[in-house]
Design a protein around this motif. Structure first.
Motif, PDB file in Angstrom:
ATOM      1  N   LYS A 138      19.848 -38.280 -27.145  1.00 23.85           N
ATOM      2  CA  LYS A 138      20.795 -37.889 -26.147  1.00 23.85           C
ATOM      3  C   LYS A 138      20.535 -36.673 -25.629  1.00 23.85           C
ATOM      4  N   PRO A 139      21.036 -36.408 -24.553  1.00 20.40           N
ATOM      5  CA  PRO A 139      20.763 -35.040 -23.723  1.00 20.40           C
ATOM      6  C   PRO A 139      21.588 -33.825 -24.543  1.00 20.40           C
ATOM      7  N   HIS A 140      21.177 -32.699 -24.602  1.00 14.66           N
ATOM      8  CA  HIS A 140      21.883 -31.592 -25.126  1.00 14.66           C
ATOM      9  C   HIS A 140      23.220 -31.409 -24.708  1.00 14.66           C
ATOM     10  N   PRO A 141      24.156 -30.932 -25.731  1.00 18.97           N
ATOM     11  CA  PRO A 141      25.563 -30.818 -25.286  1.00 18.97           C
ATOM     12  C   PRO A 141      25.973 -29.933 -24.250  1.00 18.97           C
ATOM     13  N   SER A 142      25.082 -29.023 -23.884  1.00 24.11           N
ATOM     14  CA  SER A 142      25.437 -28.081 -22.943  1.00 24.11           C
ATOM     15  C   SER A 142      25.264 -28.838 -21.581  1.00 24.11           C
ATOM     16  N   THR A 143      24.452 -29.852 -21.523  1.00 24.72           N
ATOM     17  CA  THR A 143      24.445 -30.607 -20.224  1.00 24.72           C
ATOM     18  C   THR A 143      25.645 -31.304 -19.580  1.00 24.72           C
ATOM     19  N   ASN A 144      26.485 -31.584 -20.578  1.00 24.94           N
ATOM     20  CA  ASN A 144      27.749 -32.536 -20.102  1.00 24.94           C
ATOM     21  C   ASN A 144      27.307 -33.648 -19.601  1.00 24.94           C
ATOM     22  N   SER A 145      26.109 -34.374 -19.969  1.00 22.42           N
ATOM     23  CA  SER A 145      25.599 -35.431 -19.362  1.00 22.42           C
ATOM     24  C   SER A 145      26.370 -36.832 -19.476  1.00 22.42           C
ATOM     25  N   ARG A 146      26.381 -37.764 -18.642  1.00 21.47           N
ATOM     26  CA  ARG A 146      27.209 -38.935 -18.748  1.00 21.47           C
ATOM     27  C   ARG A 146      26.210 -39.937 -19.156  1.00 21.47           C
ATOM     28  N   TRP A 147      25.088 -39.634 -19.853  1.00 25.61           N
ATOM     29  CA  TRP A 147      24.204 -40.635 -20.296  1.00 25.61           C
ATOM     30  C   TRP A 147      24.473 -40.797 -21.567  1.00 25.61           C
ATOM     31  N   ARG A 148      25.115 -42.057 -21.802  1.00 30.62           N
ATOM     32  CA  ARG A 148      25.523 -42.469 -23.175  1.00 30.62           C
ATOM     33  C   ARG A 148      24.690 -42.738 -24.263  1.00 30.62           C
ATOM     34  N   VAL A 149      23.610 -43.157 -23.631  1.00 32.91           N
ATOM     35  CA  VAL A 149      22.591 -43.858 -24.451  1.00 32.91           C
ATOM     36  C   VAL A 149      21.325 -42.535 -24.725  1.00 32.91           C
ATOM     37  N   GLY A 150      21.160 -42.256 -23.538  1.00 37.84           N
ATOM     38  CA  GLY A 150      20.287 -41.317 -23.589  1.00 37.84           C
ATOM     39  C   GLY A 150      18.806 -41.284 -23.014  1.00 37.84           C
ATOM     40  N   TYR A 151      17.713 -41.051 -23.303  1.00 32.66           N
ATOM     41  CA  TYR A 151      16.579 -41.011 -22.662  1.00 32.66           C
ATOM     42  C   TYR A 151      15.547 -41.349 -23.565  1.00 32.66           C
ATOM     43  N   SER A 152      14.554 -42.240 -23.048  1.00 31.30           N
ATOM     44  CA  SER A 152      13.362 -42.556 -24.232  1.00 31.30           C
ATOM     45  C   SER A 152      11.973 -42.197 -23.837  1.00 31.30           C
ATOM     46  N   ASP A 153      12.005 -41.371 -22.568  1.00 25.19           N
ATOM     47  CA  ASP A 153      10.686 -40.816 -22.447  1.00 25.19           C
ATOM     48  C   ASP A 153      10.349 -39.845 -22.989  1.00 25.19           C
ATOM     49  N   GLY A 154      11.239 -38.715 -23.651  1.00 21.20           N
ATOM     50  CA  GLY A 154      11.017 -37.748 -24.611  1.00 21.20           C
ATOM     51  C   GLY A 154      10.142 -38.344 -25.940  1.00 21.20           C
ATOM     52  N   SER A 155      10.947 -39.542 -26.495  1.00 23.61           N
ATOM     53  CA  SER A 155       9.869 -39.868 -27.725  1.00 23.61           C
ATOM     54  C   SER A 155       8.793 -40.576 -27.267  1.00 23.61           C
ATOM     55  N   ALA A 156       8.675 -41.291 -26.243  1.00 25.80           N
ATOM     56  CA  ALA A 156       7.280 -41.634 -25.769  1.00 25.80           C
ATOM     57  C   ALA A 156       6.419 -40.721 -25.571  1.00 25.80           C
ATOM     58  N   HIS A 157       6.661 -39.432 -25.050  1.00 21.24           N
ATOM     59  CA  HIS A 157       5.688 -38.437 -24.788  1.00 21.24           C
ATOM     60  C   HIS A 157       5.310 -37.967 -26.170  1.00 21.24           C
ATOM     61  N   ARG A 158       6.266 -37.891 -27.234  1.00 20.22           N
ATOM     62  CA  ARG A 158       5.876 -37.458 -28.593  1.00 20.22           C
ATOM     63  C   ARG A 158       4.887 -38.376 -29.268  1.00 20.22           C
ATOM     64  N   ILE A 159       5.066 -39.724 -29.003  1.00 17.61           N
ATOM     65  CA  ILE A 159       4.282 -40.736 -29.474  1.00 17.61           C
ATOM     66  C   ILE A 159       2.737 -40.465 -28.930  1.00 17.61           C
ATOM     67  N   ILE A 160       2.740 -40.319 -27.835  1.00 15.53           N
ATOM     68  CA  ILE A 160       1.363 -40.181 -27.020  1.00 15.53           C
ATOM     69  C   ILE A 160       0.653 -38.898 -27.564  1.00 15.53           C
ATOM     70  N   SER A 161       1.556 -37.714 -27.880  1.00 20.09           N
ATOM     71  CA  SER A 161       0.772 -36.420 -28.437  1.00 20.09           C
ATOM     72  C   SER A 161       0.231 -36.798 -29.773  1.00 20.09           C
ATOM     73  N   ASP A 162       1.164 -37.628 -30.546  1.00 18.47           N
ATOM     74  CA  ASP A 162       0.693 -37.849 -32.035  1.00 18.47           C
ATOM     75  C   ASP A 162      -0.407 -38.874 -31.904  1.00 18.47           C
ATOM     76  N   LEU A 163      -0.755 -39.696 -31.196  1.00 16.13           N
ATOM     77  CA  LEU A 163      -1.849 -40.846 -31.245  1.00 16.13           C
ATOM     78  C   LEU A 163      -2.897 -39.988 -30.464  1.00 16.13           C
ATOM     79  N   SER A 164      -2.923 -38.776 -29.683  1.00 17.75           N
ATOM     80  CA  SER A 164      -3.821 -38.179 -29.287  1.00 17.75           C
ATOM     81  C   SER A 164      -4.841 -37.706 -30.086  1.00 17.75           C
ATOM     82  N   ALA A 165      -4.276 -37.455 -31.347  1.00 18.78           N
ATOM     83  CA  ALA A 165      -5.183 -37.155 -32.369  1.00 18.78           C
ATOM     84  C   ALA A 165      -6.337 -38.143 -32.658  1.00 18.78           C
ATOM     85  N   PHE A 166      -6.150 -39.162 -32.336  1.00 14.86           N
ATOM     86  CA  PHE A 166      -7.306 -40.256 -32.707  1.00 14.86           C
ATOM     87  C   PHE A 166      -8.211 -40.163 -31.275  1.00 14.86           C
TER      88      PHE A 166
END
Length: 297
Positions: A138-166
């Motif tokens: 979910k977006p930070h509370p300061s954004t007052n965002s209407r995105w009820r569910v949030g975003y998934s690309d942030g998690s996806a980029h974390r995953i890519i960074s982690d698997l980059s170790a291989f």
């Protein structure tokens, strides 16, 4: 000459349900890459091997910073599961974001987003498998965002960074990595797709490609396509639906959220299809992805 059989892998978001575990053990597969996996039901516990808790549970390496805010960090996890004795599985223990890990560790930056292991088929070459789950943020509370569910690309980029170790070389052919799972995004979405952060999601697939990880779909004809073409996808899309909402069912599923990638070169040994026909869908809101690695001789 001894016959070398393909290693059979199932990738599946099982939505913390029990019945998918029972379906897994009936599939004659070797390995499962699971997302949103809860506890193994007792009646199949002796038929699967989920490895040590350290390979999937972020509670093991996180501090108690969440105490008083959350009951737990998560109740469902990405897991690598051994299903047969035709392969050897060596799980990587999760540790925090340190810059240098041991041989049996992987540094992880997301909670419940990734699990990794080394799979060695009998008589075959080892390869790394990664189960990916791009959970919603979910977006930070300061954004007052209407995105009820949030975003998934942030998690996806974390995953890519982690698997980059291989990835330790600029030549993709020196790697043997298979990464698969639920990215919660739409491949090839247009800007008219009201469910997609189109430009942000595109960067995930581009970054995979930049790391030498080939996009393997599944894409049509390796799966049934939705008809008519879902809103927000080009008419020539080859996407195959892998998920349905509670208001729909396998027959009316529209959206593809689950994908497979493999190191360029190694990807030529990998075959993928979506088990998304209604009669083979399975007992989760996601269908199974059937993956075969290696060739019979």
């Amino acid at each position: 000459m001894e016959e070398e059989l393909a290693t059979k892998i199932v990738c599946w978001n099982i939505a913390k349900r029990h019945e998918p575990w029972r379906e897994l053990v009936a599939m004659d597969a070797d390995v499962a890459l699971l997302q949103e996996a809860g506890q193994v039901p007792p009646d199949v516990a002796d038929k699967v091997d989920t490895g040590d808790r350290e390979h999937w549970d972020s509670h093991v390496w996180n501090s108690e910073w969440y105490s008083g805010r959350f009951k737990n960090l998560s109740d469902r996890w990405s897991k690598v599961v051994k299903l047969s004795d035709r392969v050897k599985v060596e799980w990587f223990k999760q540790v925090g974001q340190i810059s240098e890990v041991a041989e049996d560790e992987i540094a992880v930056s997301g909670i419940g987003t990734i699990a990794a292991a080394r799979v060695t088929p009998h008589g075959g070459l080892p390869f790394i498998v990664v189960s990916m789950y791009a959970r919603w943020i979910k977006p930070h509370p300061s954004t007052n965002s209407r995105w009820r569910v949030g975003y998934s690309d942030g998690s996806a980029h974390r995953i890519i960074s982690d698997l980059s170790a291989f990835i330790g070389d600029t030549d993709p052919s020196t790697h043997r990595i298979l990464a698969a799972g639920d990215l919660n995004m739409f491949y090839g979405a247009t800007h008219s797709n009201r469910l997609s952060l189109t430009d942000r999601e595109r960067t995930v697939f581009e970054r995979m490609d930049a790391l030498g990880l080939e996009f393997l779909g599944p894409q049509s004809p390796n799966g049934r396509q939705a008809s008519p073409t879902p809103q927000g996808l080009p008419e020539d899309t080859k996407n195959v639906p892998t998920y349905h909402t509670a208001k729909k069912k396998p027959e009316t599923a529209e959206n593809q959220l689950d994908y497979v990638f493999a190191s360029r070169g190694f990807h030529e040994e990998v075959k993928v299809r979506a088990m998304n026909e209604p009669e083979e869908w399975g007992s989760s809101d996601h269908c199974r992805l059937w993956i075969e690695v290696g060739k019979s001789v």
